[in-house]
Write an enzyme that holds these catalytic residues in place. Structure first.
Site, PDB file in Angstrom:
ATOM      1  N   ASP A 167      27.282  -4.502   4.612  1.00 22.35           N
ATOM      2  CA  ASP A 167      26.074  -4.878   5.360  1.00 22.35           C
ATOM      3  C   ASP A 167      25.628  -3.904   6.447  1.00 22.35           C
ATOM      4  OD1 ASP A 167      23.979  -6.769   5.751  1.00 22.35           O
ATOM      5  OD2 ASP A 167      25.010  -7.554   7.503  1.00 22.35           O
ATOM      6  N   ARG A 169      19.808 -17.658  11.158  1.00 22.18           N
ATOM      7  CA  ARG A 169      19.487 -17.058  12.452  1.00 22.18           C
ATOM      8  C   ARG A 169      18.229 -17.687  13.060  1.00 22.18           C
ATOM      9  NH1 ARG A 169      17.447 -12.705  12.081  1.00 22.18           N
ATOM     10  NH2 ARG A 169      17.285 -12.450   9.825  1.00 22.18           N
ATOM     11  N   LYS A 179      25.021 -10.309  13.992  1.00 23.36           N
ATOM     12  CA  LYS A 179      23.762  -9.568  14.087  1.00 23.36           C
ATOM     13  C   LYS A 179      23.434  -9.187  15.530  1.00 23.36           C
ATOM     14  CE  LYS A 179      22.707  -9.373   9.745  1.00 23.36           C
ATOM     15  NZ  LYS A 179      22.886  -8.073   9.038  1.00 23.36           N
ATOM     16  N   ARG A 184      27.472 -19.534   3.115  1.00 21.39           N
ATOM     17  CA  ARG A 184      28.052 -18.210   3.375  1.00 21.39           C
ATOM     18  C   ARG A 184      29.571 -18.260   3.346  1.00 21.39           C
ATOM     19  NH1 ARG A 184      24.854 -13.393   4.256  1.00 21.39           N
ATOM     20  NH2 ARG A 184      22.730 -14.134   4.597  1.00 21.39           N
ATOM     21  N   LYS A 207      22.771  -6.751  -1.612  1.00 19.65           N
ATOM     22  CA  LYS A 207      23.605  -5.682  -1.034  1.00 19.65           C
ATOM     23  C   LYS A 207      25.094  -5.934  -1.273  1.00 19.65           C
ATOM     24  CE  LYS A 207      22.578  -5.653   3.307  1.00 19.65           C
ATOM     25  NZ  LYS A 207      21.957  -6.992   3.260  1.00 19.65           N
ATOM     26  N   THR A 208      25.526  -7.157  -1.002  1.00 21.98           N
ATOM     27  CA  THR A 208      26.953  -7.467  -1.138  1.00 21.98           C
ATOM     28  C   THR A 208      27.373  -7.454  -2.599  1.00 21.98           C
ATOM     29  OG1 THR A 208      26.923  -8.802   0.877  1.00 21.98           O
ATOM     30  CG2 THR A 208      28.733  -9.183  -0.653  1.00 21.98           C
ATOM     31  N   SER A 267      18.897  -9.731   3.703  1.00 23.51           N
ATOM     32  CA  SER A 267      19.780 -10.779   3.175  1.00 23.51           C
ATOM     33  C   SER A 267      19.199 -11.356   1.894  1.00 23.51           C
ATOM     34  CB  SER A 267      19.942 -11.890   4.211  1.00 23.51           C
ATOM     35  OG  SER A 267      20.580 -11.406   5.370  1.00 23.51           O
ATOM     36  N   HIS A 306      21.108  -0.973   8.051  1.00 22.19           N
ATOM     37  CA  HIS A 306      21.334  -2.286   7.449  1.00 22.19           C
ATOM     38  C   HIS A 306      21.504  -2.057   5.956  1.00 22.19           C
ATOM     39  CE1 HIS A 306      19.871  -6.642   6.613  1.00 22.19           C
ATOM     40  NE2 HIS A 306      21.161  -6.610   6.816  1.00 22.19           N
TER      41      HIS A 306
END
Length: 525
Positions: A253, A55, A197, A317, A238-239, A234, A216
């Site tokens: 997410d 990003r 996002k 990704r 989390k994933t 990130s 988030h």
């Protein structure tokens, strides 16, 4: 192709072919005709996103106009741009997208019908339409008949704004949101995450004004219909940690929490895959197949992916529809959570692997949002950097962080939620000296939280931070539970702990107001 409701409102001219809500097979065919990617050995399409593999937060703006300017928290995260500059750039975007084949993808953001928003994304690149199809909720054929977008995003990634200095912008890249006109425009960057996002940022604007909490976080639900939330930036896990064969995945997410429970914003997952190991993360590895979309991975001449190769970026990704995770919750909704877990990748190696938090500590550490930015998730980040990101997602919060924190506190009280802090960062020393917490040890902490067995252990308080930590825990080396014991140089640990504590104290000062002060729940020097 299908008839596009509202096509005349897009402002584009001389459009050649309109590829509207293509199927996966149709997108796959178009992608292979474009020079932007390759098919891997197992049929997954992979693309390079150009010079931007993360990003560009310094290039994100909101149009400064009423009434939204009364609600937006202006500053480094939410920078203002005039309506005149927006109009100028919007004209450039429409010119870029005119006279070409365009892809239009319609979708929902939000699995709860009473809370979702209908969105439309317009782009000239097939794989970006594929990304949108993966990441958002795909309407049924019946829903598409009368689909009317409430918000439209124009992605003109091929456009470079040569007038950025005249406009007073950071660079020739721009991501701009016009709240009143329900439009977002993107120029100069191809990175898929900007679309994901960008819509998340808008959900973070809309929902709190309706008394709903955008988050988030990832979420899953156990066999007893017990929901758990995993907050983190990130790269904090989390994933990986929410993808559990024993629990159904709600999402990895972005979620909302309304009066009925928790719901996913998205219809897919966007997982980091650097170092992806089929033994430790079999569900994610298995999700990478046809209809998934890889970004910036390295492949050999036979199309085999080398997940260990970060030469293009550490932020490799994959996006995939959530159906690729066999054990997902099909409704993408679940009851109010029983457990909340904050994930922090502590680059100092000071935080314990698991800590139980009081309600006040939960508010403090939610507002602090401490972690380490992991290499590749933003431009210029090449190694972990200690950072504080309010609500574990400050980059996506148009409103003041206290708005979200107060909503969370209200939910914790209403539903009696237990909150824990889990360190997925370093142990035995700081980054460069210590080692990263193993997924196995972190998973053991998570399992103990979710099955309640951690509550059967005896707890003790740590110095300075005042964390409650278990004296022992199945699956975790006992000495690891108290980070000081893992450091060879104890005096260096003490100094590092004080340094990090001071960082927390200094960072939190901006959140202290007359009617809101949780600083007493933070570290004490």
């Amino acid at each position: 192709m299908s008839k596009v409701n509202g096509l005349e409102n897009l402002g584009l001219t001389d459009i050649k072919n309109i590829y509207h809500n293509l199927s996966y097979d149709e997108l796959y065919e178009k992608e292979q005709a474009d020079p932007y990617g390759h098919v891997t050995s197992n049929g997954t399409f992979t693309v390079d996103t150009g010079i931007f593999t993360g990003r560009s937060p310094k290039d994100k703006y909101f149009v400064d106009q009423e009434p939204s300017n009364k609600y937006i928290s202006w500053g480094n995260v939410n920078k203002a741009v005039s309506k005149e500059i927006f109009d100028d750039l919007f004209a450039k975007v429409k010119k870029q997208l005119s006279g070409k084949n365009i892809y239009i993808q319609d979708a929902y953001c939000g699995a709860a019908p009473e809370s979702r928003k209908s969105i439309r994304v317009v782009t000239e690149i097939a794989w970006q339409a594929h990304f949108v199809k993966n990441m958002f909720i795909r309407p049924t054929e019946e829903e598409l008949k009368d689909f009317k977008p409430e918000f439209t995003m124009y992605n003109a990634g091929k456009l470079n704004n040569e007038d950025y200095e005249k406009h007073g912008l950071h660079s020739d890249v721009f991501i701009i949101f016009n709240v009143e006109e329900n439009i977002a425009i993107i120029g100069g960057t191809w990175y898929g995450g900007e679309m994901k996002k960008g819509i998340f940022s808008m959900m973070n604007y809309w929902l709190p004004l309706e008394g709903k909490l955008p988050m988030h976080c990832s979420a899953n639900v156990g066999p007893e219909n017990d929901t758990a939330l995993f907050f983190g930036l990130s790269g904090t896990g989390k994933t990986t940690l929410s993808t559990d064969p024993k629990r159904r995945l709600i999402g990895d997410d972005e979620h909302g929490w309304d009066d009925k429970g928790v719901f996913n914003f998205e219809g897919g997952c966007y997982a980091k895959c650097i170092g992806l190991d089929p033994q430790s993360e079999p569900e994610i590895f298995g999700a990478i197949r046809k209809n998934a979309l890889l970004e910036n991975v390295v492949i050999d001449e036979d199309g085999r992916v080398d997940y260990s190769d970060g030469s293009k970026t550490e932020n490799t990704r994959v996006s995939y529809p959530i159906e690729h995770i066999e054990n997902h919750k099909r409704s993408l909704k679940a009851p109010h959570p029983k457990k909340i877990i904050f994930l922090s990748a502590d680059a100092f190696g000071v935080l314990p692997p698991v800590s139980r938090l009081t309600k006040e500590q939960a508010m403090y550490y939610f507002m602090s949002g401490y972690t380490a930015k992991v290499a590749g998730t933003e431009r210029g980040i090449t190694e972990p950097v200690a950072t504080f990101s309010s609500c574990f997602g400050e980059a996506f919060l148009p409103l003041h962080p206290t708005v979200y924190a107060k909503l969370l506190g209200k939910k914790i009280d209403e539903h009696g939620v237990d909150v824990y802090l889990v360190n997925t960062g370093w142990t035995g020393g700081a980054y460069g000296v210590g080692t990263r917490m193993s997924i196995k040890a972190t998973r053991a902490c998570i399992n103990a939280i979710l099955d309640g067995s951690i509550e059967n252990e005896e707890f003790e308080k740590t110095e300075i931070f005042g964390f409650s930590i278990p004296k022992k825990l199945e699956g975790v080396e006992t000495d690891m539970l108290d980070p000081r014991k893992t450091w060879k140089n104890k005096s260096l640990f003490d100094a590092s702990r004080k340094e990090l504590a001071q960082m927390f104290i200094d960072n939190f000062k901006k959140y202290i107001t007359e009617d809101s002060d949780f600083s007493g729940a933070g570290p004490k020097l």
